[in-house]
Design a protein around this motif. Structure first.
Motif, PDB file in Angstrom:
ATOM      1  N   LYS A  42     -44.800  10.897 -48.209  1.00 27.35           N
ATOM      2  CA  LYS A  42     -46.112  10.974 -48.826  1.00 27.35           C
ATOM      3  C   LYS A  42     -46.353  11.083 -50.324  1.00 27.35           C
ATOM      4  N   HIS A  43     -46.891  10.279 -50.944  1.00 28.04           N
ATOM      5  CA  HIS A  43     -46.786  10.795 -52.465  1.00 28.04           C
ATOM      6  C   HIS A  43     -47.990  12.121 -52.396  1.00 28.04           C
ATOM      7  N   ILE A  44     -47.606  12.809 -53.635  1.00 31.13           N
ATOM      8  CA  ILE A  44     -48.393  14.051 -53.424  1.00 31.13           C
ATOM      9  C   ILE A  44     -49.076  14.392 -55.083  1.00 31.13           C
ATOM     10  N   LEU A  45     -50.355  14.679 -54.966  1.00 33.75           N
ATOM     11  CA  LEU A  45     -51.373  15.285 -55.956  1.00 33.75           C
ATOM     12  C   LEU A  45     -51.340  16.629 -55.478  1.00 33.75           C
ATOM     13  N   LEU A  46     -50.765  17.544 -56.534  1.00 34.97           N
ATOM     14  CA  LEU A  46     -50.554  18.940 -56.173  1.00 34.97           C
ATOM     15  C   LEU A  46     -51.608  19.868 -56.974  1.00 34.97           C
ATOM     16  N   GLU A  47     -52.240  20.877 -56.541  1.00 36.32           N
ATOM     17  CA  GLU A  47     -53.023  21.698 -57.163  1.00 36.32           C
ATOM     18  C   GLU A  47     -52.186  22.654 -58.083  1.00 36.32           C
ATOM     19  N   LYS A  48     -52.819  23.210 -59.296  1.00 35.25           N
ATOM     20  CA  LYS A  48     -51.892  24.037 -60.072  1.00 35.25           C
ATOM     21  C   LYS A  48     -52.442  25.648 -60.009  1.00 35.25           C
ATOM     22  N   PRO A  49     -51.450  26.183 -60.219  1.00 30.33           N
ATOM     23  CA  PRO A  49     -50.144  26.092 -60.581  1.00 30.33           C
ATOM     24  C   PRO A  49     -49.436  25.657 -59.581  1.00 30.33           C
ATOM     25  N   VAL A  50     -48.379  24.571 -59.895  1.00 29.52           N
ATOM     26  CA  VAL A  50     -47.457  23.867 -58.747  1.00 29.52           C
ATOM     27  C   VAL A  50     -46.589  24.643 -58.133  1.00 29.52           C
ATOM     28  N   ALA A  51     -46.301  25.980 -58.302  1.00 22.63           N
ATOM     29  CA  ALA A  51     -45.428  26.734 -57.555  1.00 22.63           C
ATOM     30  C   ALA A  51     -45.575  28.177 -58.005  1.00 22.63           C
ATOM     31  N   LEU A  52     -44.742  29.047 -57.551  1.00 21.77           N
ATOM     32  CA  LEU A  52     -44.791  30.384 -57.848  1.00 21.77           C
ATOM     33  C   LEU A  52     -43.994  30.524 -59.056  1.00 21.77           C
ATOM     34  N   ASN A  53     -42.801  29.657 -59.279  1.00 18.04           N
ATOM     35  CA  ASN A  53     -42.131  29.699 -60.299  1.00 18.04           C
ATOM     36  C   ASN A  53     -41.222  28.101 -60.388  1.00 18.04           C
ATOM     37  N   VAL A  54     -40.566  28.166 -61.472  1.00 15.33           N
ATOM     38  CA  VAL A  54     -39.944  26.937 -61.525  1.00 15.33           C
ATOM     39  C   VAL A  54     -38.772  26.447 -60.601  1.00 15.33           C
ATOM     40  N   GLY A  55     -38.256  27.451 -60.256  1.00 17.81           N
ATOM     41  CA  GLY A  55     -37.329  27.235 -59.174  1.00 17.81           C
ATOM     42  C   GLY A  55     -37.716  26.596 -57.890  1.00 17.81           C
ATOM     43  N   GLU A  56     -38.935  27.272 -57.565  1.00 15.76           N
ATOM     44  CA  GLU A  56     -39.673  26.507 -56.301  1.00 15.76           C
ATOM     45  C   GLU A  56     -40.029  24.855 -56.694  1.00 15.76           C
ATOM     46  N   PHE A  57     -40.578  25.009 -57.842  1.00 15.96           N
ATOM     47  CA  PHE A  57     -41.106  23.254 -58.345  1.00 15.96           C
ATOM     48  C   PHE A  57     -39.798  22.605 -58.234  1.00 15.96           C
TER      49      PHE A  57
END
Length: 359
Positions: A95-110
């Protein structure tokens, strides 16, 4: 012949999803196909109260949306702490993803989200709506004009709103287990994105949290600011808060001109947006006024910026799904840069304002 439509599934019944649901409905190349909530009753009521099409599937779980073979893309407005689980799973389900911000808790998760998207060939875009407003392009034209604006020297961004007591006590954005970045992740995301946008997405050399960060009783940031510095002496500052009157301003100053916008996140009116510019400004002879006066520019749009975002995202999804083209890497790259700077600000806050170098 009508344009082929990308079929959206929505995970959860967040308030912001009401706005995006409307945008999906208004977009010429998108349609709401399904919504899922942890409660079938809640999802049913949400769909009815937000004018979902009668054909929309109603599910009592997020998994059911991802397992629906007709869903092309998902909009994920879940709490930030849940992004990595559901975005990765969505990518694995193609599934393609339109993701709310912030995109993650940190850049490692993203990075794990991006890796899943790349492995499965799905498009990802964050939901920073103002980036898709035609006004944004017009403002960038001015900033890039060497004769009218010159070289960028400083940027200042502010996004604040005065949250009511119920928000400050109960909203997910003040809960450490749901949105641990608080005001920094919510309002600060927009400020950092605006700063990077004005600077052509060149990352700063260092980030320093400003004094005066305010935390709630659970230790979540509800007001903070930071200063950013580039190698060539270019500077930026921002302030974000849940404790001050609604303000959404950006000021960019160049060697020859300056730009100011008062409503960069959400325009005062959804069908138009204004900004002011000035070039080689000075004072009148007796220093009683400006000469020349700043000029105001108004950019009209037939549809709201969130509709333009959904339309562009759906266009990219269609190009991958139906035309076999590669995913557009621009959007996840901009998301990562924004998250990377947010992480540095959070680190500086945690270290009492110590300068953090971005290597």
């Amino acid at each position: 012949m009508s344009e082929p439509q990308i079929k959206f599934g929505i995970l959860g019944c967040a308030d912001i999803a009401r706005k995006l649901s409307r945008a999906i409905t208004l977009a010429p190349n998108a349609t709401i196909h399904a919504i899922g909530s942890r409660s079938l009753e809640k999802a049913t009521k949400y769909a009815a109260s937000n004018n979902f099409p009668e054909t929309a599937k109603i599910y009592g779980s997020y998994d059911a949306v991802l397992d629906d073979p007709d869903v092309d893309a998902v909009y994920i407005p879940l709490p930030t702490s849940l992004h990595i689980k559901w975005a990765v799973l969505a990518a694995q389900k193609k599934k393609h993803i339109l993701l709310e911000k912030p995109v993650a808790l940190n850049v490692g998760e993203f990075d794990k989200i991006v890796e899943a998207c790349e492995l499965n060939g799905v498009q990802m875009m964050d939901s920073t709506m103002w980036m898709h407003n035609p006004r944004t392009g017009k403002m960038k034209e001015f900033i890039l004009d060497p004769h009218k604006f010159g070289e960028l020297r400083s940027i200042h961004a502010v996004f604040t709103f005065a949250a009511d007591p119920d928000f400050l006590e109960n909203d997910i954005r003040v809960k450490p287990d749901l949105d641990a970045l608080g005001a920094l992740g919510d309002a600060g995301w927009y400020c950092v994105r605006a700063i990077l946008w004005a600077n052509d997405f060149q990352l700063p050399k260092s980030v320093t949290a400003l004094p005066g960060t305010i935390f709630n009783k659970a230790g979540v940031i509800i007001s903070c600011g930071a200063a950013l510095l580039w190698e060539n002496g270019k500077t930026a500052t921002f302030h974000c808060s849940f404790l001050a009157n609604l303000t959404m301003s950006v000021t960019a100053s160049g060697t020859k001109g300056s730009l100011h916008i008062n409503d960069f996140v959400i325009p005062f009116e959804e069908n138009k947006g204004s900004f002011t510019t000035s070039t080689e400004s000075g004072f009148t002879e007796l220093v009683t006024g400006w000469a020349p006066l700043p000029s105001q520019h108004t950019v009209m749009t037939d549809v709201p910026q969130e509709v333009l975002m959904v339309t562009e995202f759906s266009r990219l999804v269609k190009s991958v799904k139906n035309e076999g083209l590669a995913v557009e890497k621009k959007w996840p790259t901009l998301s990562r840069m924004t998250q990377f700077v947010l992480d540095a600000v959070k680190t500086s806050v945690d270290k009492g304002g110590e300068t953090v170098n971005l290597d």
